[in-house]
Design a protein around this motif. Structure first.
Motif, PDB file in Angstrom:
ATOM      1  N   ARG B 133       0.923  -1.069  -0.142  1.00 29.20           N
ATOM      2  CA  ARG B 133      -0.466  -0.148   0.200  1.00 29.20           C
ATOM      3  C   ARG B 133       0.860   1.343   0.728  1.00 29.20           C
ATOM      4  N   TYR B 140      -4.398   7.754  -1.461  1.00 32.58           N
ATOM      5  CA  TYR B 140      -4.807   6.261  -1.506  1.00 32.58           C
ATOM      6  C   TYR B 140      -4.990   5.134  -2.664  1.00 32.58           C
ATOM      7  N   TYR B 208     -12.261   9.675   5.208  1.00 42.46           N
ATOM      8  CA  TYR B 208     -11.320   8.790   4.973  1.00 42.46           C
ATOM      9  C   TYR B 208     -12.087   8.008   6.308  1.00 42.46           C
TER      10      TYR B 208
END
Lengths: 172, 288
Positions: B133, B140, B208
Protein backbone atom coordinates in the motif's frame (compact mmCIF):
# COMPACT_ATOMS: atom_id res chain seq x y z
CA UNK A 1 31.69 -1.61 -2.14
CA UNK A 2 30.58 -3.18 1.12
CA UNK A 3 29.10 0.19 2.09
CA UNK A 4 27.09 0.44 -1.15
CA UNK A 5 25.66 -3.04 -0.69
CA UNK A 6 24.80 -2.41 2.97
CA UNK A 7 23.08 0.93 2.26
CA UNK A 8 21.08 -0.32 -0.69
CA UNK A 9 19.99 -3.25 1.45
CA UNK A 10 18.85 -0.82 4.17
CA UNK A 11 16.84 1.32 1.70
CA UNK A 12 15.29 -1.84 0.36
CA UNK A 13 14.27 -3.14 3.81
CA UNK A 14 12.91 0.21 4.98
CA UNK A 15 10.83 0.64 1.83
CA UNK A 16 9.40 -2.87 2.11
CA UNK A 17 8.57 -2.42 5.80
CA UNK A 18 6.96 0.95 5.17
CA UNK A 19 4.54 -0.27 2.51
CA UNK A 20 3.73 -3.73 3.88
CA UNK A 21 4.27 -4.40 7.58
CA UNK A 22 3.72 -0.87 8.89
CA UNK A 23 0.60 -0.56 6.72
CA UNK A 24 -0.84 -3.43 8.75
CA UNK A 25 0.27 -1.77 12.01
CA UNK A 26 -0.98 1.69 11.04
CA UNK A 27 -2.66 3.71 13.81
CA UNK A 28 -5.72 5.39 12.25
CA UNK A 29 -4.25 4.95 8.80
CA UNK A 30 -0.94 6.72 9.48
CA UNK A 31 2.38 5.03 8.69
CA UNK A 32 5.77 6.22 9.97
CA UNK A 33 8.22 7.50 7.40
CA UNK A 34 11.18 5.11 7.71
CA UNK A 35 12.86 6.37 4.56
CA UNK A 36 13.06 9.90 6.03
CA UNK A 37 14.75 8.46 9.12
CA UNK A 38 17.25 6.62 6.91
CA UNK A 39 17.94 9.57 4.61
CA UNK A 40 18.31 12.07 7.43
CA UNK A 41 20.52 9.82 9.59
CA UNK A 42 22.93 9.01 6.79
CA UNK A 43 22.92 12.70 5.91
CA UNK A 44 24.17 13.87 9.29
CA UNK A 45 26.35 10.80 9.91
CA UNK A 46 28.18 10.73 6.60
CA UNK A 47 27.78 14.14 5.01
CA UNK A 48 25.95 15.86 2.21
CA UNK A 49 26.83 13.54 -0.66
CA UNK A 50 25.74 10.30 1.00
CA UNK A 51 22.60 12.03 2.27
CA UNK A 52 21.55 13.29 -1.11
CA UNK A 53 22.30 10.02 -2.89
CA UNK A 54 20.36 7.91 -0.37
CA UNK A 55 17.53 10.44 -0.49
CA UNK A 56 17.49 10.32 -4.27
CA UNK A 57 17.24 6.53 -4.46
CA UNK A 58 14.68 6.25 -1.64
CA UNK A 59 12.51 8.86 -3.31
CA UNK A 60 12.87 7.23 -6.71
CA UNK A 61 11.62 3.95 -5.27
CA UNK A 62 8.49 5.68 -3.93
CA UNK A 63 8.04 7.47 -7.26
CA UNK A 64 8.11 4.22 -9.24
CA UNK A 65 5.54 2.48 -7.10
CA UNK A 66 3.28 5.21 -5.74
CA UNK A 67 4.02 8.56 -7.38
CA UNK A 68 1.90 10.05 -10.12
CA UNK A 69 5.05 11.50 -11.73
CA UNK A 70 8.61 10.19 -11.54
CA UNK A 71 11.05 12.51 -9.82
CA UNK A 72 8.93 14.44 -7.31
CA UNK A 73 9.67 12.38 -4.20
CA UNK A 74 13.24 11.79 -5.42
CA UNK A 75 13.77 15.56 -5.48
CA UNK A 76 12.16 16.09 -2.09
CA UNK A 77 14.09 13.31 -0.31
CA UNK A 78 17.32 14.37 -2.02
CA UNK A 79 17.09 17.91 -0.63
CA UNK A 80 16.25 16.57 2.82
CA UNK A 81 19.37 14.36 2.70
CA UNK A 82 21.50 17.28 1.53
CA UNK A 83 20.22 19.64 4.22
CA UNK A 84 20.90 17.07 6.91
CA UNK A 85 24.41 16.63 5.53
CA UNK A 86 25.10 20.27 6.50
CA UNK A 87 24.86 19.22 10.14
CA UNK A 88 27.48 16.46 9.94
CA UNK A 89 30.09 18.88 11.34
CA UNK A 90 28.30 19.15 14.70
CA UNK A 91 27.18 15.51 14.91
CA UNK A 92 28.44 13.25 17.70
CA UNK A 93 27.31 9.61 17.86
CA UNK A 94 26.81 9.81 21.65
CA UNK A 95 24.26 12.61 21.39
CA UNK A 96 20.64 11.59 20.66
CA UNK A 97 19.10 15.10 20.81
CA UNK A 98 20.45 16.38 17.50
CA UNK A 99 19.38 13.31 15.45
CA UNK A 100 15.87 13.35 16.90
CA UNK A 101 15.49 17.08 16.28
CA UNK A 102 16.79 16.80 12.73
CA UNK A 103 14.55 13.84 11.87
CA UNK A 104 11.58 15.67 13.36
CA UNK A 105 12.31 18.78 11.30
CA UNK A 106 12.90 16.70 8.15
CA UNK A 107 9.59 14.90 8.50
CA UNK A 108 7.78 18.20 9.12
CA UNK A 109 9.45 19.69 6.05
CA UNK A 110 8.42 16.62 4.02
CA UNK A 111 4.80 16.81 5.18
CA UNK A 112 4.58 20.54 4.64
CA UNK A 113 6.01 20.45 1.11
CA UNK A 114 3.70 17.54 0.26
CA UNK A 115 0.72 19.56 1.51
CA UNK A 116 1.68 22.68 -0.42
CA UNK A 117 2.45 20.99 -3.72
CA UNK A 118 -0.04 18.13 -3.75
CA UNK A 119 -2.98 19.69 -1.90
CA UNK A 120 -2.79 23.48 -1.60
CA UNK A 121 -2.22 23.87 -5.33
CA UNK A 122 -5.40 21.87 -5.95
CA UNK A 123 -7.40 24.32 -3.87
CA UNK A 124 -7.53 22.44 -0.56
CA UNK A 125 -6.94 25.26 1.91
CA UNK A 126 -7.72 23.60 5.24
CA UNK A 127 -4.14 23.55 6.54
CA UNK A 128 -5.10 22.98 10.18
CA UNK A 129 -7.00 19.80 9.33
CA UNK A 130 -4.13 18.29 7.37
CA UNK A 131 -1.64 19.46 10.00
CA UNK A 132 -3.54 17.87 12.87
CA UNK A 133 -4.67 14.70 11.11
CA UNK A 134 -1.78 13.83 8.79
CA UNK A 135 1.45 15.77 9.34
CA UNK A 136 1.65 15.77 13.16
CA UNK A 137 0.60 12.12 13.68
CA UNK A 138 3.16 11.06 11.10
CA UNK A 139 5.87 13.04 12.90
CA UNK A 140 4.99 11.53 16.27
CA UNK A 141 4.90 7.98 14.90
CA UNK A 142 8.14 8.54 12.99
CA UNK A 143 9.94 9.87 16.07
CA UNK A 144 8.77 6.87 18.12
CA UNK A 145 10.06 4.48 15.45
CA UNK A 146 13.30 6.49 15.24
CA UNK A 147 14.07 5.58 18.86
CA UNK A 148 14.33 1.94 17.73
CA UNK A 149 15.59 2.34 14.18
CA UNK A 150 18.27 4.98 14.79
CA UNK A 151 20.49 2.83 17.06
CA UNK A 152 20.43 0.10 14.39
CA UNK A 153 21.49 2.53 11.65
CA UNK A 154 24.16 3.98 13.96
CA UNK A 155 25.51 0.50 14.73
CA UNK A 156 25.64 -0.45 11.03
CA UNK A 157 27.44 2.77 10.17
CA UNK A 158 29.97 2.29 12.97
CA UNK A 159 30.78 -1.29 12.05
CA UNK A 160 31.22 -0.24 8.41
CA UNK A 161 33.55 2.58 9.46
CA UNK A 162 35.57 0.25 11.68
CA UNK A 163 35.99 -2.18 8.81
CA UNK A 164 37.04 0.58 6.42
CA UNK A 165 39.66 1.84 8.90
CA UNK A 166 41.08 -1.66 9.32
CA UNK A 167 41.31 -1.97 5.53
CA UNK A 168 43.20 1.31 5.29
CA UNK A 169 45.74 0.26 7.94
CA UNK A 170 46.51 -2.92 6.05
CA UNK A 171 47.58 -0.97 2.99
CA UNK A 172 49.82 1.39 5.00
CA UNK B 1 41.98 25.62 -9.09
CA UNK B 2 38.56 24.33 -10.04
CA UNK B 3 37.27 21.66 -7.68
CA UNK B 4 36.12 19.33 -10.43
CA UNK B 5 39.30 19.28 -12.51
CA UNK B 6 41.24 16.10 -11.91
CA UNK B 7 44.76 16.47 -10.58
CA UNK B 8 47.32 13.82 -11.39
CA UNK B 9 47.33 10.93 -8.96
CA UNK B 10 44.27 12.20 -7.14
CA UNK B 11 41.08 10.22 -7.06
CA UNK B 12 38.26 11.92 -9.00
CA UNK B 13 35.48 13.15 -6.78
CA UNK B 14 32.49 15.28 -7.62
CA UNK B 15 31.66 17.88 -4.92
CA UNK B 16 28.24 17.38 -3.43
CA UNK B 17 26.78 20.70 -4.55
CA UNK B 18 27.51 19.86 -8.18
CA UNK B 19 25.96 16.42 -7.73
CA UNK B 20 22.90 18.05 -6.13
CA UNK B 21 22.64 20.42 -9.06
CA UNK B 22 22.91 17.65 -11.67
CA UNK B 23 20.37 15.41 -9.91
CA UNK B 24 17.98 18.35 -9.43
CA UNK B 25 18.01 19.00 -13.17
CA UNK B 26 17.58 15.26 -13.81
CA UNK B 27 14.59 15.05 -11.46
CA UNK B 28 12.94 18.18 -12.82
CA UNK B 29 13.38 16.81 -16.33
CA UNK B 30 11.82 13.50 -15.32
CA UNK B 31 8.87 15.23 -13.62
CA UNK B 32 8.21 17.28 -16.75
CA UNK B 33 8.56 14.26 -19.01
CA UNK B 34 6.37 11.94 -16.97
CA UNK B 35 3.69 14.55 -16.34
CA UNK B 36 1.86 13.56 -19.49
CA UNK B 37 3.72 10.52 -20.78
CA UNK B 38 4.73 7.18 -19.30
CA UNK B 39 8.10 6.69 -21.00
CA UNK B 40 10.04 5.64 -17.90
CA UNK B 41 7.44 3.34 -16.45
CA UNK B 42 8.47 0.53 -18.84
CA UNK B 43 12.14 0.02 -17.91
CA UNK B 44 11.84 1.24 -14.30
CA UNK B 45 8.76 -0.88 -13.78
CA UNK B 46 10.59 -3.91 -15.14
CA UNK B 47 13.57 -3.46 -12.79
CA UNK B 48 11.30 -2.84 -9.80
CA UNK B 49 9.12 -5.79 -10.79
CA UNK B 50 11.93 -8.30 -10.63
CA UNK B 51 13.73 -6.97 -7.55
CA UNK B 52 11.07 -5.70 -5.16
CA UNK B 53 7.74 -7.29 -6.00
CA UNK B 54 8.73 -10.87 -4.95
CA UNK B 55 9.65 -9.58 -1.48
CA UNK B 56 6.49 -7.50 -1.19
CA UNK B 57 4.43 -10.56 -2.04
CA UNK B 58 6.19 -12.64 0.60
CA UNK B 59 5.98 -10.06 3.37
CA UNK B 60 2.38 -9.12 2.75
CA UNK B 61 1.36 -12.78 2.62
CA UNK B 62 2.98 -13.32 6.02
CA UNK B 63 1.54 -10.06 7.36
CA UNK B 64 -2.01 -10.80 6.30
CA UNK B 65 -1.73 -14.31 7.73
CA UNK B 66 -0.73 -12.94 11.14
CA UNK B 67 -3.34 -10.22 11.07
CA UNK B 68 -6.14 -12.56 10.11
CA UNK B 69 -5.13 -14.98 12.92
CA UNK B 70 -5.27 -12.21 15.53
CA UNK B 71 -8.54 -10.90 14.14
CA UNK B 72 -10.02 -14.40 14.17
CA UNK B 73 -9.42 -14.75 17.90
CA UNK B 74 -11.05 -11.42 18.65
CA UNK B 75 -14.03 -12.01 16.44
CA UNK B 76 -15.24 -15.48 17.43
CA UNK B 77 -17.70 -14.07 19.99
CA UNK B 78 -19.09 -11.56 17.52
CA UNK B 79 -19.32 -14.21 14.86
CA UNK B 80 -21.55 -16.48 16.94
CA UNK B 81 -24.06 -13.69 17.45
CA UNK B 82 -23.76 -12.63 13.85
CA UNK B 83 -24.31 -16.19 12.67
CA UNK B 84 -27.61 -16.29 14.51
CA UNK B 85 -28.93 -13.15 12.88
CA UNK B 86 -27.58 -14.15 9.49
CA UNK B 87 -29.47 -17.44 9.60
CA UNK B 88 -32.75 -15.63 9.97
CA UNK B 89 -31.68 -13.29 7.22
CA UNK B 90 -30.91 -16.25 4.93
CA UNK B 91 -34.49 -17.44 5.29
CA UNK B 92 -35.84 -14.05 4.41
CA UNK B 93 -33.49 -13.75 1.48
CA UNK B 94 -34.38 -17.18 0.11
CA UNK B 95 -37.97 -16.09 -0.14
CA UNK B 96 -36.97 -12.84 -1.75
CA UNK B 97 -34.59 -14.67 -4.08
CA UNK B 98 -37.27 -16.89 -5.54
CA UNK B 99 -39.37 -13.84 -6.19
CA UNK B 100 -36.43 -12.09 -7.85
CA UNK B 101 -35.65 -15.12 -9.96
CA UNK B 102 -39.07 -14.91 -11.43
CA UNK B 103 -38.45 -11.25 -12.20
CA UNK B 104 -35.10 -12.13 -13.70
CA UNK B 105 -36.65 -14.69 -15.97
CA UNK B 106 -38.97 -12.05 -17.21
CA UNK B 107 -36.11 -9.60 -17.58
CA UNK B 108 -34.03 -12.01 -19.68
CA UNK B 109 -36.94 -12.51 -21.97
CA UNK B 110 -37.41 -8.79 -22.34
CA UNK B 111 -33.69 -8.26 -22.88
CA UNK B 112 -33.66 -10.83 -25.62
CA UNK B 113 -36.49 -8.96 -27.19
CA UNK B 114 -34.54 -5.72 -27.08
CA UNK B 115 -31.29 -7.47 -27.97
CA UNK B 116 -29.48 -5.82 -25.09
CA UNK B 117 -26.10 -6.86 -23.83
CA UNK B 118 -26.32 -8.11 -20.30
CA UNK B 119 -24.58 -6.27 -17.52
CA UNK B 120 -21.17 -6.67 -16.01
CA UNK B 121 -21.38 -10.26 -14.80
CA UNK B 122 -20.19 -11.17 -18.26
CA UNK B 123 -17.02 -9.10 -18.27
CA UNK B 124 -13.83 -11.14 -18.27
CA UNK B 125 -12.17 -10.73 -14.90
CA UNK B 126 -8.89 -11.77 -13.27
CA UNK B 127 -8.26 -12.02 -9.53
CA UNK B 128 -5.23 -10.36 -7.95
CA UNK B 129 -3.79 -9.94 -4.47
CA UNK B 130 -2.79 -6.61 -2.92
CA UNK B 131 0.91 -6.76 -2.04
CA UNK B 132 1.75 -3.20 -0.96
CA UNK B 133 0.00 0.00 0.00
CA UNK B 134 1.00 3.63 -0.42
CA UNK B 135 4.22 4.46 1.44
CA UNK B 136 2.98 7.95 2.32
CA UNK B 137 -0.10 9.18 4.11
CA UNK B 138 -1.50 11.55 1.52
CA UNK B 139 -3.03 9.31 -1.13
CA UNK B 140 -4.67 5.94 -1.34
CA UNK B 141 -3.15 3.67 -3.96
CA UNK B 142 -1.88 0.11 -3.83
CA UNK B 143 0.12 -2.44 -5.80
CA UNK B 144 -1.30 -5.77 -6.96
CA UNK B 145 0.59 -8.89 -8.04
CA UNK B 146 -0.60 -9.12 -11.66
CA UNK B 147 0.73 -7.06 -14.56
CA UNK B 148 1.16 -6.89 -18.31
CA UNK B 149 2.12 -10.60 -18.34
CA UNK B 150 -1.47 -11.37 -17.36
CA UNK B 151 -2.95 -9.01 -19.93
CA UNK B 152 -3.50 -5.99 -17.68
CA UNK B 153 -3.13 -2.55 -19.25
CA UNK B 154 -3.51 0.98 -17.90
CA UNK B 155 -7.10 2.23 -17.34
CA UNK B 156 -8.65 -1.18 -16.73
CA UNK B 157 -11.31 -1.10 -13.98
CA UNK B 158 -10.73 -2.79 -10.65
CA UNK B 159 -13.55 -4.27 -8.56
CA UNK B 160 -13.91 -6.15 -5.30
CA UNK B 161 -16.99 -8.23 -4.76
CA UNK B 162 -19.66 -6.32 -6.62
CA UNK B 163 -18.35 -2.80 -6.12
CA UNK B 164 -15.89 -0.54 -7.88
CA UNK B 165 -12.44 -0.12 -6.28
CA UNK B 166 -10.63 2.08 -8.80
CA UNK B 167 -8.59 1.76 -11.94
CA UNK B 168 -5.11 0.71 -13.05
CA UNK B 169 -2.79 3.70 -13.45
CA UNK B 170 0.60 2.03 -13.99
CA UNK B 171 1.80 -1.45 -14.90
CA UNK B 172 4.96 -3.54 -14.82
CA UNK B 173 5.48 -7.12 -15.99
CA UNK B 174 4.27 -8.66 -12.72
CA UNK B 175 2.72 -5.75 -10.83
CA UNK B 176 0.30 -2.91 -11.39
CA UNK B 177 -0.64 0.17 -9.44
CA UNK B 178 -4.29 0.82 -8.63
CA UNK B 179 -5.60 4.26 -7.76
CA UNK B 180 -8.59 3.82 -5.48
CA UNK B 181 -11.91 5.57 -5.85
CA UNK B 182 -11.44 7.15 -2.40
CA UNK B 183 -8.00 8.68 -3.16
CA UNK B 184 -7.93 12.44 -2.81
CA UNK B 185 -7.03 12.99 -6.46
CA UNK B 186 -9.60 10.66 -8.01
CA UNK B 187 -12.83 11.66 -9.74
CA UNK B 188 -15.43 9.33 -11.24
CA UNK B 189 -18.36 10.22 -13.44
CA UNK B 190 -21.36 8.41 -11.94
CA UNK B 191 -25.12 8.29 -12.12
CA UNK B 192 -28.08 7.45 -9.92
CA UNK B 193 -29.36 4.05 -11.02
CA UNK B 194 -33.04 4.83 -10.55
CA UNK B 195 -33.22 8.20 -12.30
CA UNK B 196 -30.05 8.17 -14.50
CA UNK B 197 -29.03 11.61 -13.22
CA UNK B 198 -25.30 12.24 -13.65
CA UNK B 199 -22.92 13.38 -10.93
CA UNK B 200 -19.22 13.52 -10.10
CA UNK B 201 -17.92 11.28 -7.28
CA UNK B 202 -14.76 12.63 -5.65
CA UNK B 203 -12.44 11.02 -3.12
CA UNK B 204 -11.38 13.15 -0.16
CA UNK B 205 -8.58 12.62 2.36
CA UNK B 206 -10.70 14.30 5.05
CA UNK B 207 -13.41 11.67 4.66
CA UNK B 208 -11.18 8.55 4.91
CA UNK B 209 -11.83 8.19 8.60
CA UNK B 210 -15.62 8.39 8.28
CA UNK B 211 -15.62 5.82 5.45
CA UNK B 212 -17.61 7.86 2.92
CA UNK B 213 -16.86 9.63 -0.35
CA UNK B 214 -18.44 12.83 -1.59
CA UNK B 215 -20.44 13.57 -4.70
CA UNK B 216 -21.39 16.85 -6.32
CA UNK B 217 -23.02 18.44 -9.36
CA UNK B 218 -26.11 16.28 -9.18
CA UNK B 219 -28.96 17.95 -11.04
CA UNK B 220 -32.21 16.69 -9.58
CA UNK B 221 -34.97 19.21 -10.20
CA UNK B 222 -37.86 16.94 -9.30
CA UNK B 223 -36.33 15.78 -5.98
CA UNK B 224 -36.56 12.10 -6.86
CA UNK B 225 -33.10 11.12 -5.59
CA UNK B 226 -33.21 10.07 -1.94
CA UNK B 227 -30.86 8.61 0.64
CA UNK B 228 -30.16 4.93 -0.02
CA UNK B 229 -30.27 5.23 -3.81
CA UNK B 230 -27.78 3.10 -5.73
CA UNK B 231 -24.94 4.93 -7.48
CA UNK B 232 -23.26 3.28 -10.48
CA UNK B 233 -20.61 4.39 -12.97
CA UNK B 234 -22.19 6.44 -15.74
CA UNK B 235 -22.20 5.59 -19.40
CA UNK B 236 -20.52 8.87 -20.34
CA UNK B 237 -17.34 8.13 -18.32
CA UNK B 238 -14.33 7.61 -20.59
CA UNK B 239 -12.38 5.37 -18.20
CA UNK B 240 -15.02 3.35 -16.36
CA UNK B 241 -17.31 0.72 -17.81
CA UNK B 242 -21.00 1.60 -17.36
CA UNK B 243 -23.16 0.25 -14.58
CA UNK B 244 -20.56 -0.82 -12.01
CA UNK B 245 -21.84 -0.29 -8.47
CA UNK B 246 -20.06 2.47 -6.53
CA UNK B 247 -22.19 2.67 -3.41
CA UNK B 248 -25.30 4.11 -1.82
CA UNK B 249 -26.21 7.70 -1.01
CA UNK B 250 -25.87 8.27 2.73
CA UNK B 251 -26.75 11.95 2.80
CA UNK B 252 -27.83 14.54 0.28
CA UNK B 253 -28.00 18.34 0.46
CA UNK B 254 -29.04 21.12 -1.84
CA UNK B 255 -26.12 23.37 -2.84
CA UNK B 256 -26.13 27.12 -2.20
CA UNK B 257 -26.69 27.78 -5.89
CA UNK B 258 -30.09 26.05 -5.62
CA UNK B 259 -29.49 24.17 -8.89
CA UNK B 260 -27.30 21.22 -7.98
CA UNK B 261 -27.08 18.84 -5.04
CA UNK B 262 -24.13 17.30 -3.27
CA UNK B 263 -23.61 14.87 -0.44
CA UNK B 264 -21.94 11.67 0.67
CA UNK B 265 -21.89 8.09 -0.61
CA UNK B 266 -21.12 4.96 1.39
CA UNK B 267 -18.94 2.83 -0.91
CA UNK B 268 -19.98 -0.75 -1.63
CA UNK B 269 -16.38 -1.88 -1.01
CA UNK B 270 -14.74 -2.05 2.41
CA UNK B 271 -11.46 -0.27 1.63
CA UNK B 272 -10.14 -0.84 5.15
CA UNK B 273 -9.97 -4.63 4.79
CA UNK B 274 -9.30 -5.01 1.09
CA UNK B 275 -6.99 -7.93 0.27
CA UNK B 276 -8.05 -9.39 -3.07
CA UNK B 277 -9.44 -7.52 -6.05
CA UNK B 278 -10.79 -8.35 -9.51
CA UNK B 279 -9.42 -6.62 -12.60
CA UNK B 280 -11.92 -6.33 -15.45
CA UNK B 281 -10.01 -7.30 -18.60
CA UNK B 282 -11.99 -4.98 -20.81
CA UNK B 283 -11.50 -1.34 -21.64
CA UNK B 284 -14.20 1.22 -22.08
CA UNK B 285 -14.83 1.84 -25.73
CA UNK B 286 -13.80 5.36 -26.67
CA UNK B 287 -14.01 7.41 -29.82
CA UNK B 288 -10.51 7.73 -31.22
Amino acid sequence: MRRIIATSFLIFICFLLQCTVFRALAFSGIVPNLLIVLTASFGFMRGEKTGLLIGFFSGLLIDIFFGSVIGFYALLYMYIGYMNGKFSAIFYPEDIKLPITLILCSDFFYGFVCYIILFLLRGKFDLTYYLVHIILPEIVYTVVVTLFLYPVILWINRSLERREKRGEKKFV
Amino acid sequence: MSPIIKRKGEKFTLPSKYLLFILTILCTGMVLLTFHTTIFSGPLGMVAGYTIVPFQEGISAAGSFLRSRSEELGQIRDLIAENESLRTQVDELTIENTRLQQDRYELTNLRELYNLDSQYDEYDKIGARIIARDAGNWFYSFVINKGTDDGIVVDMNVMAGSGLVGRIVDTGPNWSKVKALIADDSNVSAMVLSSSDNMIVTGDLKLYASGVISFEQLIDRDDVVVEGDKIVTSNISDKYLPGILIGYISSINRDANNLTKSGYITPAVDFEHLEEVLVVLELKQTVE
